[in-house]
Write an enzyme that holds these catalytic residues in place. Structure first.
Site, PDB file in Angstrom:
ATOM      1  N   LYS A  96       0.838  -1.199   0.000  1.00 60.03           N
ATOM      2  CA  LYS A  96       0.000   0.000   0.000  1.00 60.03           C
ATOM      3  C   LYS A  96       0.878   1.256   0.000  1.00 60.03           C
ATOM      4  O   LYS A  96       0.697   2.164  -0.795  1.00 60.03           O
ATOM      5  CB  LYS A  96      -0.921  -0.041   1.217  1.00 60.03           C
ATOM      6  N   GLU A 101      10.550  -4.722   4.475  1.00 59.86           N
ATOM      7  CA  GLU A 101      10.618  -6.135   4.075  1.00 59.86           C
ATOM      8  C   GLU A 101      10.272  -6.285   2.598  1.00 59.86           C
ATOM      9  O   GLU A 101      10.953  -6.976   1.840  1.00 59.86           O
ATOM     10  CB  GLU A 101       9.631  -6.978   4.900  1.00 59.86           C
ATOM     11  N   GLY A 110      -4.790  -1.575   4.970  1.00 62.23           N
ATOM     12  CA  GLY A 110      -3.984  -2.702   4.500  1.00 62.23           C
ATOM     13  C   GLY A 110      -4.651  -4.043   4.746  1.00 62.23           C
ATOM     14  O   GLY A 110      -4.720  -4.897   3.860  1.00 62.23           O
ATOM     15  N   ARG A 111      -5.175  -4.248   5.955  1.00 61.32           N
ATOM     16  CA  ARG A 111      -5.753  -5.559   6.277  1.00 61.32           C
ATOM     17  C   ARG A 111      -7.154  -5.729   5.708  1.00 61.32           C
ATOM     18  O   ARG A 111      -7.807  -6.747   5.953  1.00 61.32           O
ATOM     19  CB  ARG A 111      -5.716  -5.793   7.788  1.00 61.32           C
ATOM     20  N   GLU A 137      -4.700  -6.528  14.892  1.00 59.20           N
ATOM     21  CA  GLU A 137      -4.175  -5.220  14.475  1.00 59.20           C
ATOM     22  C   GLU A 137      -5.294  -4.179  14.544  1.00 59.20           C
ATOM     23  O   GLU A 137      -5.042  -2.996  14.751  1.00 59.20           O
ATOM     24  CB  GLU A 137      -3.595  -5.288  13.051  1.00 59.20           C
ATOM     25  N   HIS A 188      -5.165 -33.195  17.480  1.00 60.14           N
ATOM     26  CA  HIS A 188      -4.032 -34.014  17.906  1.00 60.14           C
ATOM     27  C   HIS A 188      -2.891 -33.152  18.414  1.00 60.14           C
ATOM     28  O   HIS A 188      -1.745 -33.588  18.462  1.00 60.14           O
ATOM     29  CB  HIS A 188      -3.587 -34.912  16.752  1.00 60.14           C
ATOM     30  N   LYS A 195       9.460  -0.895  14.161  1.00 55.57           N
ATOM     31  CA  LYS A 195      10.054  -0.567  12.851  1.00 55.57           C
ATOM     32  C   LYS A 195      11.162   0.463  13.015  1.00 55.57           C
ATOM     33  O   LYS A 195      12.243   0.338  12.443  1.00 55.57           O
ATOM     34  CB  LYS A 195       8.982   0.051  11.932  1.00 55.57           C
TER      35      LYS A 195
HETATM   36  O1  F6P Z   1       2.044  -4.093   9.949  1.00 56.39           O
HETATM   37  C1  F6P Z   1       1.710  -2.805   9.618  1.00 56.39           C
HETATM   38  C2  F6P Z   1       1.210  -2.669   8.226  1.00 56.39           C
HETATM   39  O2  F6P Z   1       1.062  -1.315   7.953  1.00 56.39           O
HETATM   40  C3  F6P Z   1      -0.081  -3.402   7.961  1.00 56.39           C
HETATM   41  O3  F6P Z   1      -1.199  -2.731   8.396  1.00 56.39           O
HETATM   42  C4  F6P Z   1      -0.026  -3.593   6.495  1.00 56.39           C
HETATM   43  O4  F6P Z   1      -0.927  -4.550   6.065  1.00 56.39           O
HETATM   44  C5  F6P Z   1       1.427  -3.993   6.320  1.00 56.39           C
HETATM   45  O5  F6P Z   1       2.106  -3.223   7.273  1.00 56.39           O
HETATM   46  C6  F6P Z   1       1.989  -3.814   4.961  1.00 56.39           C
HETATM   47  O6  F6P Z   1       1.972  -2.483   4.564  1.00 56.39           O
HETATM   48  P1  F6P Z   1       2.175  -2.071   3.062  1.00 56.39           P
HETATM   49  O7  F6P Z   1       1.082  -2.679   2.254  1.00 56.39           O
HETATM   50  O8  F6P Z   1       2.143  -0.588   3.035  1.00 56.39           O
HETATM   51  O9  F6P Z   1       3.511  -2.613   2.613  1.00 56.39           O
END
Ligand code: F6P
Length: 533
Positions: A195, A201, A253-254, A339, A370, A498
């Protein structure tokens, strides 16, 4: 006031066995349907009085008005000053949705059409790699840019007739290395899903994938696409605007699976099945917006959650899909629920006067049986369980196995409720033991029972039904968030880690000193450096 009355009601009824409440009338009254889907919450200690009080809580906290505010584009994400309109992404024929005086639907539908065009072209081979038709799609994203599509691609495996899909999320190089090993760079499409297009990452993995592809592909840009709200950053990364699928900041995002972040799912199952998925969610939206609380599945799931977490004080809930293709649903719901509602500050900035939302966890049945079900049945704490089960699987020739799966699911909720008392335990082993040993052995075989669960049942896990299930949980989170009085749509709690990671990177690499670090962190850095970090 309602909170106090609810707590008093719980105190007065906590010791009774709720099994004694259960008859045909309760089974009908304490269940509700949305389309073909049923939610059964009869196997809980919620009685009509408790339910009325829980509904009063919804009214007192203004859930209906806030629900309308959400669907009509008000900035209910107050700390970020944004609307919350993932519902617009699946509003296929629901009319205009206004944000700041402008209808957002033309853009939403145009992006959906562009996605369908792109996905169709990847699927039919008219978008190709240097080495031929695309055989593998690698979605690089994390959190909501990974969990949704990864969960849904697995959930809809019986409908997957497009290229293979892989998901890379972790910055741990083991993740991307394992995926790239399986792919031919000349026939791989990399989708960078972020987003913000700043997530460390994702950007690190995207650059790794770019370098991997550049070793053998002359025009890597032709095999990359981006899903983001940040068009300037996707351009700076070198992705052509024709391969960028944007969305607005009113999609959290979620909650983003329904739009561009769902592109890998659309490539996997095709645009038509993807539309069916959206239609399922839209059907749940319409239901949530219109149904009375008594009939309203998201509201009912929310009040059951509030009862168990806030009133009974059970700190966790288990999500247990008896549907192996939903094996990523618990992880997806962990982000969606924790979250969203894992917050200690109320909307007005004061301390939350109650517990934040529960820990959500789970695994598919029968595997969990199990593993951790021992604790669920005989541990000293109570874990409310949420079972999901389909009437039919997709393996018609193995239907007898599906029937066994269903029997296991129903047996677990029955066992949790009924338990086994000492007399029954004694009788079950009376032919094997005598005297004190019989008594001792029997006590280990007692199940207290009286443990609550809900069951969500549906005919089959189709794209439409998956859309219903996810939207059901999204709206449940919304209702619980409103009742708790917090903002379900920001996530400031992920920021500190972060920032500290960014500051620690040069320390770990040995380019900066340990000044200002606590003794424990300094010692760990020292250990890892002595061992080759
Ligand atoms: O973990 C925090 C967060 O902002 C989430 O809400 C989101 O889904 C994720 O990081 C990834 O963010 P982005 O889509 O901006 O890479």
């Amino acid at each position: 006031m309602v909170w106090d009355t609810l707590r008093a009601h719980h105190a007065a009824t906590a010791e009774r066995r709720f099994e004694t409440l259960l008859d045909t009338a309760r089974a009908a009254d304490f269940s509700a349907t949305a389309g073909d889907m049923v939610l059964d919450y009869a196997k809980t200690n919620i009685d009509a009085a408790a339910r009325d009080l829980l509904f009063a809580l919804l009214d007192q906290t203004g859930v209906a008005a806030k629900r309308e505010a959400m669907f009509t584009g008000a900035a209910i994400n107050e700390t970020e000053g944004r609307a919350v309109l993932h519902t617009a992404l699946r509003n296929l024929d629901g009319g205009p949705v206004m944000v700041d005086g402008a209808d957002v639907m033309p853009d939403v539908l145009a992006t959906l059409a562009r996605m369908a065009d792109f996905a169709g072209s990847v699927r039919d081979g008219s978008i190709r790699g240097q080495g031929g038709a695309i055989t593998d799609v690698v979605n690089i994203g994390i959190g909501g840019s990974d969990l949704g599509p990864a969960m849904a691609v697995k959930a809809l495996a019986p409908y997957h007739d497009g290229p293979r899909c892989h998901f890379v999320s972790n910055v741990d190089p083991a993740d991307i290395a394992a995926v790239l090993r399986q792919c031919d760079p000349a026939t791989t499409l990399v989708i960078v899903a972020s987003k913000t297009f700043t997530t460390i990452e994702t950007m690190t993995n995207a650059r790794t994938a770019q370098a991997w592809m550049a070793q053998s592909v002359s025009d890597t840009g032709a095999q990359f696409a981006a899903l983001s709200t940040a068009a300037d950053k996707t351009a700076a990364f070198g992705i052509d605007p024709s391969r960028v699928f944007g969305f607005a900041d009113w999609v959290g995002g979620r909650y983003s699976l329904w739009g561009p972040i769902g592109l890998s799912l659309m490539i996997a199952i095709g645009p038509e099945a993807f539309r069916a998925f959206l239609r399922g969610a839209q059907a749940m939206d319409v239901h949530f917006r219109a149904a009375d609380w008594h009939e309203n599945l998201p509201a009912l799931l929310a009040v059951v959650g509030i009862w168990h977490n806030q009133i009974c004080g059970y700190p966790t809930r288990a999500v247990l899909p008896y549907d192996n293709n939903l094996n990523r649903l618990p992880a997806y719901l962990q982000q969606l629920e924790m979250e969203s509602n894992g917050k200690g500050v109320a909307m007005d900035g004061t301390d939350l006067p109650r517990a934040s939302g529960p820990v959500v966890w789970g695994e598919p049945g029968t595997n969990g049986q199990h593993a951790f079900y021992q604790l669920i049945h005989q541990g000293t704490g109570v874990v409310p369980c949420e079972f999901l089960v389909a009437a039919r699987g997709h393996e018609d020739d193995l239907h007898h196995q599906h029937q066994l799966l269903v029997a296991n699911c129903l047996a677990q909720s029955e066992a949790l409720m009924r338990g086994r008392n000492l007399d029954e335990a004694l009788a079950s082993i009376a032919d094997k033991f005598t005297g004190d040993e019989l008594d001792r052995q029997a006590r280990h075989r007692v199940f207290t029972g009286n443990r609550p669960s809900v069951t969500i049942a549906y005919p089959q896990l189709t794209p439409f039904v998956l859309g219903q299930i996810i939207a059901l949980y999204e709206h449940r989170v919304f209702v619980e968030g409103v009742v708790l009085g917090l903002n379900s749509y920001d996530q400031w709690g992920v920021e500190l880690g972060k920032e500290l990671a960014t500051a620690l990177q040069p320390v770990v690499e040995g380019r900066a000193g340990l000044d200002g670090k606590d003794a424990s962190t300094a010692a760990l850095v020292g250990f890892l450096q002595r061992n080759g970090v």
